[in-house]
Design a protein around this motif. Structure first.
Motif, PDB file in Angstrom:
ATOM      1  N   HIS A 146      29.203  20.700  -7.410  1.00  0.00           N
ATOM      2  CA  HIS A 146      28.953  19.718  -8.469  1.00  0.00           C
ATOM      3  C   HIS A 146      29.050  20.273  -9.889  1.00  0.00           C
ATOM      4  O   HIS A 146      29.603  19.633 -10.774  1.00  0.00           O
ATOM      5  CB  HIS A 146      27.557  19.099  -8.272  1.00  0.00           C
ATOM      6  N   TYR A 147      28.477  21.474 -10.118  1.00  0.00           N
ATOM      7  CA  TYR A 147      28.410  21.977 -11.496  1.00  0.00           C
ATOM      8  C   TYR A 147      29.792  22.328 -12.041  1.00  0.00           C
ATOM      9  O   TYR A 147      29.958  22.487 -13.251  1.00  0.00           O
ATOM     10  CB  TYR A 147      27.472  23.208 -11.582  1.00  0.00           C
ATOM     11  N   LEU A 148      30.786  22.430 -11.150  1.00  0.00           N
ATOM     12  CA  LEU A 148      32.138  22.783 -11.596  1.00  0.00           C
ATOM     13  C   LEU A 148      33.009  21.555 -11.867  1.00  0.00           C
ATOM     14  O   LEU A 148      34.120  21.694 -12.382  1.00  0.00           O
ATOM     15  CB  LEU A 148      32.809  23.672 -10.542  1.00  0.00           C
ATOM     16  N   HIS A 149      32.513  20.363 -11.520  1.00  0.00           N
ATOM     17  CA  HIS A 149      33.347  19.171 -11.734  1.00  0.00           C
ATOM     18  C   HIS A 149      33.745  19.051 -13.211  1.00  0.00           C
ATOM     19  O   HIS A 149      34.909  18.806 -13.531  1.00  0.00           O
ATOM     20  CB  HIS A 149      32.613  17.903 -11.286  1.00  0.00           C
ATOM     21  N   ALA A 150      32.736  19.192 -14.105  1.00  0.00           N
ATOM     22  CA  ALA A 150      33.035  18.987 -15.535  1.00  0.00           C
ATOM     23  C   ALA A 150      34.081  19.974 -16.062  1.00  0.00           C
ATOM     24  O   ALA A 150      35.125  19.536 -16.576  1.00  0.00           O
ATOM     25  CB  ALA A 150      31.754  19.041 -16.359  1.00  0.00           C
ATOM     26  N   VAL A 198      37.560  19.283 -14.329  1.00  0.00           N
ATOM     27  CA  VAL A 198      38.192  18.010 -14.714  1.00  0.00           C
ATOM     28  C   VAL A 198      38.712  18.106 -16.148  1.00  0.00           C
ATOM     29  O   VAL A 198      39.857  17.712 -16.438  1.00  0.00           O
ATOM     30  CB  VAL A 198      37.174  16.845 -14.577  1.00  0.00           C
ATOM     31  N   ILE A 199      37.893  18.642 -17.052  1.00  0.00           N
ATOM     32  CA  ILE A 199      38.296  18.706 -18.468  1.00  0.00           C
ATOM     33  C   ILE A 199      39.520  19.623 -18.623  1.00  0.00           C
ATOM     34  O   ILE A 199      40.506  19.259 -19.270  1.00  0.00           O
ATOM     35  CB  ILE A 199      37.108  19.151 -19.351  1.00  0.00           C
ATOM     36  N   ASP A 200      39.481  20.782 -17.973  1.00  0.00           N
ATOM     37  CA  ASP A 200      40.636  21.701 -18.065  1.00  0.00           C
ATOM     38  C   ASP A 200      41.899  21.047 -17.493  1.00  0.00           C
ATOM     39  O   ASP A 200      42.993  21.195 -18.057  1.00  0.00           O
ATOM     40  CB  ASP A 200      40.353  23.003 -17.296  1.00  0.00           C
ATOM     41  N   ILE A 215      34.126  12.037 -19.979  1.00  0.00           N
ATOM     42  CA  ILE A 215      34.604  10.704 -20.380  1.00  0.00           C
ATOM     43  C   ILE A 215      35.463  10.826 -21.642  1.00  0.00           C
ATOM     44  O   ILE A 215      36.539  10.223 -21.744  1.00  0.00           O
ATOM     45  CB  ILE A 215      33.403   9.744 -20.574  1.00  0.00           C
ATOM     46  N   ALA A 216      35.007  11.662 -22.582  1.00  0.00           N
ATOM     47  CA  ALA A 216      35.767  11.860 -23.824  1.00  0.00           C
ATOM     48  C   ALA A 216      37.136  12.476 -23.510  1.00  0.00           C
ATOM     49  O   ALA A 216      38.163  12.041 -24.057  1.00  0.00           O
ATOM     50  CB  ALA A 216      34.981  12.749 -24.784  1.00  0.00           C
ATOM     51  N   ASN A 253      45.600   9.751 -15.768  1.00  0.00           N
ATOM     52  CA  ASN A 253      44.551   8.998 -15.073  1.00  0.00           C
ATOM     53  C   ASN A 253      43.402   9.905 -14.652  1.00  0.00           C
ATOM     54  O   ASN A 253      43.613  11.057 -14.293  1.00  0.00           O
ATOM     55  CB  ASN A 253      45.167   8.328 -13.835  1.00  0.00           C
ATOM     56  N   PHE A 254      42.203   9.362 -14.693  1.00  0.00           N
ATOM     57  CA  PHE A 254      41.017  10.117 -14.282  1.00  0.00           C
ATOM     58  C   PHE A 254      40.150   9.189 -13.416  1.00  0.00           C
ATOM     59  O   PHE A 254      39.691   8.152 -13.887  1.00  0.00           O
ATOM     60  CB  PHE A 254      40.244  10.596 -15.524  1.00  0.00           C
ATOM     61  N   GLY A 255      39.974   9.577 -12.161  1.00  0.00           N
ATOM     62  CA  GLY A 255      39.180   8.757 -11.241  1.00  0.00           C
ATOM     63  C   GLY A 255      38.096   9.583 -10.572  1.00  0.00           C
ATOM     64  O   GLY A 255      38.171  10.812 -10.512  1.00  0.00           O
ATOM     65  N   VAL A 256      37.078   8.891 -10.098  1.00  0.00           N
ATOM     66  CA  VAL A 256      35.953   9.544  -9.420  1.00  0.00           C
ATOM     67  C   VAL A 256      35.793   8.900  -8.047  1.00  0.00           C
ATOM     68  O   VAL A 256      35.780   7.670  -7.925  1.00  0.00           O
ATOM     69  CB  VAL A 256      34.639   9.374 -10.231  1.00  0.00           C
TER      70      VAL A 256
END
Ligand code: NAD
Length: 340
Positions: A77-81, A84-86, A111-112, A120-123
């Motif tokens: 979980h802690y690596l999602h951000a 995803v951003i990279d 989100i930003a 595209n960005f999906g969850v």
């Protein structure tokens, strides 16, 4: 015909469901696999990859490959951000596993990044695609239930000592971000808020009663006040004795919808009927359901057409806010949405 090229980051438990979805339910080719444990990445590349699929131990190296179009984040979980951003900043389309993130700050940054990108960005919140959930949504949106008065959800599952001790991230605040709420009950809480509407405040408590070797909660209860006046009741634990069927009920002035696992019974006035998933779960554990591949197939269609995937960062933050709100609550009311 040109095929989209995919990569999976994190070749652990859930990744095989993604690999199967790519291979069986899309035209894409799996061309990269990433895991800090090299053998896992290599095994996935051999087993699920197209000819030429490359295995990496560093996801940033993979992101340098301009031919990769879609990145699946199946990591802790802690690596999602950061992942995803990279990936968005590297110009990739990204689909990440739930939860969106483990903090409001991470969620807002994701989100930003999604808004800034033209990709595209999906969850993954695949249970929204279950037949029972889809039928419930249709009935509610058509107004057949009338005003929604309440909703209750019961998640009584079992996670063993080994489940936690064999993982280097599950059971921790800094890596998993919580316990039964953020990992297991999140799906049912998401369905409740998706079906009933926006939550105004939450009030709840969390405890650890059965798994003394983990930091996080293994039981939680909460009340949700919805903006439309409905009241929600939640009980979730992973110290029951097996993964019993999840129960979610929506009570409206004209009747109720009772969802149990993959079945929905709809009772409105004198009429009642039942819908039930007829698909077998082909890959993964039965309690994950069979809807991953449906959501992933839709995500790829959205990538091809340029339409923004509907389970976006903003959409996935709604359930994350409820979960984080319960963690903050400690018995007091917490107003939503959460802001950093
Ligand atoms: N939607 C669902 O029903 C469902 C079901 C299961 C898991 N999940 C989610 O999937 C995600 C992964 O869960 P899991 O059970 O597969 O976990 P896991 O621990 O089995 O797999 C995670 C993998 O990520 C790898 N990894 C760790 N750090 C990495 C890094 N820096 N770079 C590359 N790889 C790294 C690990 O080595 C491991 O192989 C979580 O977000 C979890 O909540 C969702």
């Amino acid at each position: 015909m040109s095929h989209l090229k995919s990569a999976i980051i994190g070749c652990g438990g859930v990744a095989r469901v993604h690999a199967h979805a790519i291979n069986d339910n899309t035209d894409a080719h799996l061309m990269a696999t990433v895991d800090i444990i090299g053998e896992r990445a290599e095994k996935y590349a051999r087993k699920y990859g197209k000819e030429g699929c490359k295995a990496y131990t560093n996801y940033k190296e993979m992101l340098k490959d301009p031919s990769i179009d879609v990145v699946h984040v199946c990591a802790p979980h802690y690596l999602h951000a950061p992942m995803v951003i990279d990936a968005l900043e590297a110009g990739k389309n990204v689909i990440t596993e739930k939860p969106l993130a483990i903090s409001v700050e991470q969620a807002e940054a994701m989100i930003a990044a999604g808004k800034k990108s033209d990709k595209n960005f999906g969850v993954i919140l695949q249970n929204r695609y279950n037949l029972a959930s889809q039928e419930a949504k249709k009935v509610i949106d058509a107004g057949k239930l009338g005003k929604i008065l309440g909703a209750r959800a019961f998640v009584t599952w079992y996670r063993t000592k080994e489940y936690y001790l064999e993982s280097n991230w599950k059971g921790t605040w800094d890596k998993e971000g919580g316990g039964v709420l953020i990992d297991q009950a999140i799906h049912t809480i998401d369905l409740m808020q998706w079906l009933v509407g926006e939550v105004e405040w939450v009030q709840g408590t969390c405890h650890n009663r059965f798994h003394p070797y983990i930091e996080v909660e293994d039981v939680a209860e909460a009340m949700f006040q919805f903006k439309n006046g409905a009241r929600g009741v939640l009980f979730a634990t992973n110290y029951y004795t097996y993964d019993s069927n999840i129960i979610l009920e929506i009570h409206g002035e004209n009747g109720k919808i009772f969802i149990e696992k993959d079945m929905a019974r709809i009772e409105i006035g004198d009429e009642a009927y039942t819908v039930k998933e007829d698909q077998q779960v082909k890959e993964g554990k039965s309690y994950w359901g069979s809807s991953h591949s449906t959501q992933i197939a839709e995500f790829y269609k959205d990538v091809a057409s340029g339409k923004r995937h509907w389970i976006s960062g903003e959409e996935a933050k709604k359930v994350l806010d409820i979960v984080l709100g319960i963690y903050r609550s400690e018995g007091k009311r917490v107003e939503l949405p959460l802001k950093s």
